[in-house]
Write an enzyme that holds these catalytic residues in place. Structure first.
Site, short mmCIF file in Angstrom:
data_model
loop_
_atom_site.label_atom_id
_atom_site.label_comp_id
_atom_site.label_asym_id
_atom_site.label_seq_id
_atom_site.Cartn_x
_atom_site.Cartn_y
_atom_site.Cartn_z
N ARG A 55 0.79 -1.20 0.00
CA ARG A 55 0.00 0.00 0.00
C ARG A 55 0.84 1.27 0.00
O ARG A 55 0.35 2.36 -0.27
CB ARG A 55 -0.89 0.00 1.25
CG ARG A 55 -2.16 -0.83 1.09
CD ARG A 55 -2.87 -1.00 2.38
NE ARG A 55 -2.22 -2.11 3.05
CZ ARG A 55 -2.69 -2.65 4.18
NH1 ARG A 55 -3.73 -2.15 4.78
NH2 ARG A 55 -2.08 -3.68 4.73
N GLY A 56 2.14 1.12 0.28
CA GLY A 56 3.00 2.29 0.50
C GLY A 56 3.08 3.28 -0.64
O GLY A 56 3.34 4.45 -0.45
N ASP B 193 7.26 3.05 -2.51
CA ASP B 193 7.55 4.16 -1.60
C ASP B 193 9.04 4.26 -1.32
O ASP B 193 9.62 5.35 -1.32
CB ASP B 193 6.75 4.01 -0.29
CG ASP B 193 6.81 2.60 0.30
OD1 ASP B 193 7.58 1.75 -0.21
OD2 ASP B 193 6.09 2.35 1.27
N ASP C 263 14.87 -0.40 0.06
CA ASP C 263 15.56 -0.64 1.33
C ASP C 263 16.61 -1.73 1.12
O ASP C 263 17.68 -1.48 0.56
CB ASP C 263 14.49 -0.99 2.36
CG ASP C 263 15.01 -1.16 3.78
OD1 ASP C 263 15.99 -0.51 4.14
OD2 ASP C 263 14.42 -1.96 4.53
N LYS D 297 17.28 3.97 0.55
CA LYS D 297 18.25 3.86 1.65
C LYS D 297 19.41 2.99 1.18
O LYS D 297 19.46 1.79 1.50
CB LYS D 297 17.57 3.22 2.89
CG LYS D 297 16.48 4.07 3.50
CD LYS D 297 16.14 3.64 4.92
CE LYS D 297 15.12 2.53 4.95
NZ LYS D 297 14.50 2.37 6.30
N PHE E 72 14.28 4.55 10.05
CA PHE E 72 12.93 4.10 9.72
C PHE E 72 12.05 5.34 9.61
O PHE E 72 11.96 6.15 10.53
CB PHE E 72 12.39 3.15 10.78
CG PHE E 72 11.15 2.43 10.30
CD1 PHE E 72 11.25 1.29 9.51
CD2 PHE E 72 9.89 2.90 10.63
CE1 PHE E 72 10.12 0.63 9.06
CE2 PHE E 72 8.74 2.25 10.18
CZ PHE E 72 8.87 1.11 9.40
N VAL E 73 11.38 5.50 8.45
CA VAL E 73 10.61 6.72 8.20
C VAL E 73 9.13 6.41 7.97
O VAL E 73 8.76 5.31 7.56
CB VAL E 73 11.18 7.51 7.00
CG1 VAL E 73 12.57 8.04 7.32
CG2 VAL E 73 11.20 6.64 5.74
N ASP F 247 4.09 3.64 6.52
CA ASP F 247 3.43 3.41 7.82
C ASP F 247 4.39 2.93 8.89
O ASP F 247 5.50 2.47 8.61
CB ASP F 247 2.33 2.36 7.67
CG ASP F 247 2.92 0.95 7.54
OD1 ASP F 247 3.77 0.74 6.65
OD2 ASP F 247 2.56 0.06 8.33
N ARG G 29 0.43 6.87 7.58
CA ARG G 29 0.52 6.93 6.11
C ARG G 29 0.00 8.26 5.58
O ARG G 29 0.39 8.71 4.52
CB ARG G 29 -0.32 5.81 5.47
CG ARG G 29 0.23 4.41 5.67
CD ARG G 29 -0.51 3.45 4.75
NE ARG G 29 -0.32 2.04 5.10
CZ ARG G 29 0.68 1.29 4.68
NH1 ARG G 29 1.61 1.79 3.90
NH2 ARG G 29 0.76 0.02 5.04
P1 5GP Z 1 13.01 -3.97 0.51
O1 5GP Z 1 12.45 -5.19 -0.13
O2 5GP Z 1 13.74 -3.05 -0.45
O3 5GP Z 1 13.83 -4.29 1.71
O4 5GP Z 1 11.81 -3.24 1.17
C1 5GP Z 1 11.04 -2.29 0.61
C2 5GP Z 1 9.78 -2.14 1.44
O5 5GP Z 1 10.07 -2.16 2.84
C3 5GP Z 1 9.14 -0.82 1.18
O6 5GP Z 1 8.22 -0.91 0.13
C4 5GP Z 1 8.45 -0.53 2.49
O7 5GP Z 1 7.19 -1.14 2.49
C5 5GP Z 1 9.31 -1.20 3.53
N1 5GP Z 1 10.22 -0.24 4.16
C6 5GP Z 1 11.56 -0.16 4.04
N2 5GP Z 1 12.08 0.85 4.75
C7 5GP Z 1 11.04 1.45 5.36
C8 5GP Z 1 10.92 2.59 6.24
O8 5GP Z 1 11.88 3.29 6.62
N3 5GP Z 1 9.65 2.90 6.65
C9 5GP Z 1 8.56 2.19 6.27
N4 5GP Z 1 7.37 2.58 6.73
N5 5GP Z 1 8.63 1.12 5.43
C10 5GP Z 1 9.85 0.76 4.99
MG MG Z 2 6.25 -1.50 0.50
#
Ligand code: 5GP
Ligand code: MG
Length: 178
Positions: free
Chosen positions: A47-48, A104, A107, A135, A156-157, A163, A169
């Site tokens: 949903r982000g 969104d 990470d 990040k 963490f944001v 969220d 959100r």
């Molecule tokens: P990845 O697969 O790249 O590790 O994760 C991406 C997903 O992790 C993003 O779409 C998001 O949903 C979640 N995520 C990663 N970092 C953050 C953060 O700082 N805050 C929030 N709310 N979600 C995050």
């Molecule tokens: Mg996500």
């Protein structure tokens, strides 16, 4: 909600509303230039993505189609869990399209890495990624986004679609959780 009503743990603003407007207009211009005359599907990861994508597509000067998939690697809290993707099969009807996956935040890279493997075999004209935040310090897998709003540190944001346990959100800016 404005920043005056925020709990003290969310007082550190990472991306202001004004900065967000600049980011949206820059990325929209880049995408408009790169995809004019092409069949383009903008596919958001729920949903982000919902606020970022809604702002972005309204600034594109292109004909685009819109779709969503749901992928989640975070259960509740701040640590990633197992990646789940649903509604994937609905992308099959866009085979000859260029596709931009919108999320969104990038990470660890797990979500995009997995999606890229899956999408490669589907015969799209092209697959690119667009993220509001990145990040880079947290990356575990070799993925990058063609379009990035802003690079941030290892925090963490929340807000602007992001969220913490499904809250925050709807903040119109991005804040760090302390
Ligand atoms: P990845 O697969 O790249 O590790 O994760 C991406 C997903 O992790 C993003 O779409 C998001 O949903 C979640 N995520 C990663 N970092 C953050 C953060 O700082 N805050 C929030 N709310 N979600 C995050
Ligand atoms: Mg996500």
């Amino acid at each position: 909600m404005d920043s005056n009503n925020l709990p003290d743990s969310l007082k550190k603003i990472i991306v202001s509303e004004e900065e967000i407007r600049g980011i949206i207009s820059r990325i929209a211009q880049e995408i408009t230039q790169d995809y004019s005359g092409k069949n383009l599907l903008i596919c958001g990861i729920l949903r982000g993505c919902f606020i970022f994508m809604a702002d972005l597509v309204r600034h594109l000067e292109l004909d685009v189609e819109i779709s969503f998939i749901k992928a989640s690697s975070y259960g509740s809290g701040k640590e990633p869990g197992e990646l789940k993707i649903v509604e994937f099969e609905t992308l099959d009807k866009y085979k000859d399209y260029y596709i931009i996956i919108v999320d969104d935040i990038l990470d660890t890279g797990n979500t995009f890495y997995y999606l890229e493997q899956e999408l490669k075999s589907k015969g799209f004209a092209g697959v690119d990624f667009c993220v509001f935040l990145d990040k880079p310090e947290r990356r575990q897998l070799p993925v990058s986004a063609k379009y990035t709003g802003k690079r941030i540190g290892n925090e963490f944001v929340v807000g602007y679609g992001l969220d913490f346990n499904e809250k925050y959100r709807n903040l119109p800016f991005v804040a760090a959780v302390e």
